[in-house]
Design a protein around this motif. Structure first.
Motif, PDB file in Angstrom:
ATOM      1  N   ARG A   4      21.118  54.825  70.305  1.00 53.50           N
ATOM      2  CA  ARG A   4      20.614  55.777  69.333  1.00 53.50           C
ATOM      3  C   ARG A   4      20.265  55.046  68.049  1.00 53.50           C
ATOM      4  O   ARG A   4      20.893  54.061  67.694  1.00 53.50           O
ATOM      5  CB  ARG A   4      21.611  56.904  69.076  1.00 53.50           C
ATOM      6  CG  ARG A   4      22.819  56.535  68.278  1.00 53.50           C
ATOM      7  CD  ARG A   4      23.697  57.773  68.031  1.00 53.50           C
ATOM      8  NE  ARG A   4      24.805  57.409  67.189  1.00 53.50           N
ATOM      9  CZ  ARG A   4      24.828  57.534  65.875  1.00 53.50           C
ATOM     10  NH1 ARG A   4      23.783  58.043  65.263  1.00 53.50           N
ATOM     11  NH2 ARG A   4      25.863  57.167  65.163  1.00 53.50           N
ATOM     12  N   ARG A   5      19.278  55.530  67.380  1.00 50.71           N
ATOM     13  CA  ARG A   5      18.806  54.923  66.144  1.00 50.71           C
ATOM     14  C   ARG A   5      19.703  55.349  64.996  1.00 50.71           C
ATOM     15  O   ARG A   5      20.132  56.499  64.920  1.00 50.71           O
ATOM     16  CB  ARG A   5      17.375  55.386  65.892  1.00 50.71           C
ATOM     17  CG  ARG A   5      16.694  54.640  64.823  1.00 50.71           C
ATOM     18  CD  ARG A   5      15.196  54.949  64.831  1.00 50.71           C
ATOM     19  NE  ARG A   5      14.707  54.611  63.520  1.00 50.71           N
ATOM     20  CZ  ARG A   5      14.090  55.433  62.711  1.00 50.71           C
ATOM     21  NH1 ARG A   5      13.852  56.676  63.087  1.00 50.71           N
ATOM     22  NH2 ARG A   5      13.677  55.049  61.536  1.00 50.71           N
ATOM     23  N   ALA A   6      20.025  54.412  64.105  1.00 49.78           N
ATOM     24  CA  ALA A   6      20.884  54.728  62.962  1.00 49.78           C
ATOM     25  C   ALA A   6      20.152  55.681  62.020  1.00 49.78           C
ATOM     26  O   ALA A   6      18.959  55.532  61.749  1.00 49.78           O
ATOM     27  CB  ALA A   6      21.256  53.454  62.216  1.00 49.78           C
ATOM     28  N   SER A   7      20.889  56.662  61.521  1.00 48.15           N
ATOM     29  CA  SER A   7      20.286  57.604  60.590  1.00 48.15           C
ATOM     30  C   SER A   7      20.127  56.936  59.223  1.00 48.15           C
ATOM     31  O   SER A   7      20.733  55.900  58.931  1.00 48.15           O
ATOM     32  CB  SER A   7      21.151  58.855  60.469  1.00 48.15           C
ATOM     33  OG  SER A   7      22.344  58.546  59.778  1.00 48.15           O
ATOM     34  N   GLN A   8      19.311  57.526  58.396  1.00 44.25           N
ATOM     35  CA  GLN A   8      19.083  56.985  57.052  1.00 44.25           C
ATOM     36  C   GLN A   8      20.386  56.948  56.262  1.00 44.25           C
ATOM     37  O   GLN A   8      20.625  56.024  55.496  1.00 44.25           O
ATOM     38  CB  GLN A   8      18.016  57.805  56.323  1.00 44.25           C
ATOM     39  CG  GLN A   8      17.606  57.210  54.993  1.00 44.25           C
ATOM     40  CD  GLN A   8      16.951  55.851  55.136  1.00 44.25           C
ATOM     41  OE1 GLN A   8      16.151  55.631  56.040  1.00 44.25           O
ATOM     42  NE2 GLN A   8      17.286  54.931  54.260  1.00 44.25           N
ATOM     43  N   TRP A   9      21.236  57.950  56.446  1.00 38.84           N
ATOM     44  CA  TRP A   9      22.516  57.998  55.758  1.00 38.84           C
ATOM     45  C   TRP A   9      23.377  56.792  56.132  1.00 38.84           C
ATOM     46  O   TRP A   9      23.983  56.165  55.273  1.00 38.84           O
ATOM     47  CB  TRP A   9      23.240  59.293  56.098  1.00 38.84           C
ATOM     48  CG  TRP A   9      24.658  59.319  55.633  1.00 38.84           C
ATOM     49  CD1 TRP A   9      25.769  59.240  56.400  1.00 38.84           C
ATOM     50  CD2 TRP A   9      25.122  59.406  54.286  1.00 38.84           C
ATOM     51  NE1 TRP A   9      26.900  59.275  55.625  1.00 38.84           N
ATOM     52  CE2 TRP A   9      26.541  59.381  54.318  1.00 38.84           C
ATOM     53  CE3 TRP A   9      24.502  59.509  53.055  1.00 38.84           C
ATOM     54  CZ2 TRP A   9      27.321  59.457  53.173  1.00 38.84           C
ATOM     55  CZ3 TRP A   9      25.285  59.588  51.912  1.00 38.84           C
ATOM     56  CH2 TRP A   9      26.673  59.558  51.977  1.00 38.84           C
ATOM     57  N   GLU A  10      23.423  56.451  57.403  1.00 38.87           N
ATOM     58  CA  GLU A  10      24.218  55.305  57.854  1.00 38.87           C
ATOM     59  C   GLU A  10      23.665  53.995  57.302  1.00 38.87           C
ATOM     60  O   GLU A  10      24.418  53.110  56.921  1.00 38.87           O
ATOM     61  CB  GLU A  10      24.277  55.272  59.378  1.00 38.87           C
ATOM     62  CG  GLU A  10      25.076  56.422  59.963  1.00 38.87           C
ATOM     63  CD  GLU A  10      24.874  56.569  61.454  1.00 38.87           C
ATOM     64  OE1 GLU A  10      23.867  56.038  61.978  1.00 38.87           O
ATOM     65  OE2 GLU A  10      25.713  57.215  62.102  1.00 38.87           O
ATOM     66  N   ASP A  12      21.904  53.666  54.478  1.00 43.32           N
ATOM     67  CA  ASP A  12      22.197  53.651  53.037  1.00 43.32           C
ATOM     68  C   ASP A  12      23.663  53.332  52.771  1.00 43.32           C
ATOM     69  O   ASP A  12      23.985  52.604  51.827  1.00 43.32           O
ATOM     70  CB  ASP A  12      21.845  54.998  52.412  1.00 43.32           C
ATOM     71  CG  ASP A  12      20.351  55.252  52.390  1.00 43.32           C
ATOM     72  OD1 ASP A  12      19.577  54.288  52.560  1.00 43.32           O
ATOM     73  OD2 ASP A  12      19.956  56.418  52.192  1.00 43.32           O
ATOM     74  N   LYS A  13      24.535  53.879  53.606  1.00 44.95           N
ATOM     75  CA  LYS A  13      25.970  53.628  53.443  1.00 44.95           C
ATOM     76  C   LYS A  13      26.300  52.159  53.672  1.00 44.95           C
ATOM     77  O   LYS A  13      27.070  51.554  52.920  1.00 44.95           O
ATOM     78  CB  LYS A  13      26.744  54.510  54.434  1.00 44.95           C
ATOM     79  CG  LYS A  13      28.096  54.912  53.972  1.00 44.95           C
ATOM     80  CD  LYS A  13      28.678  56.061  54.769  1.00 44.95           C
ATOM     81  CE  LYS A  13      28.843  55.753  56.220  1.00 44.95           C
ATOM     82  NZ  LYS A  13      29.633  56.716  56.948  1.00 44.95           N
TER      83      LYS A  13
END
Length: 93
Positions: A4-10, A12-13
């Motif tokens: 799965r592709r990392a979300s933008q939140w992950e 940024d974190k």
């Protein structure tokens, strides 16, 4: 199994964690925020002072934003100082 592709939140974190852990990156970020704060103060005092004087709301919102940025810079500098103290204590042990 599909990755799965990392979300933008992950993303940024992870970026923030990297900046906060590395002393050099932390100092560069702090310098950038401090420069932005000083630039905003200068712009508000000399470049757009007439525009800000036309409306009480404009004036209040602009200077409250500047005050918030200044508080952020001060808290970031405090975090940096405490992190340096912790790093030096851990290194001496």
């Amino acid at each position: 199994m599909k990755k799965r592709r990392a979300s933008q939140w992950e993303v940024d974190k992870a970026t923030a964690a990297g900046i906060l852990k590395d002393r050099g990156m932390r100092r560069r970020a702090l310098g950038g925020f401090a420069t932005a704060m000083l630039a905003m103060f200068a712009i508000g005092l000399w470049a757009i002072d007439g525009w800000l004087a036309e409306s009480v709301w404009r004036f209040a919102i602009y200077w409250l934003f500047c005050a918030g940025l200044a508080m952020f810079v001060m808290l970031f500098a405090l975090f940096d100082a405490l992190s340096v103290i912790k790093e030096e204590r851990d290194r001496s042990e």
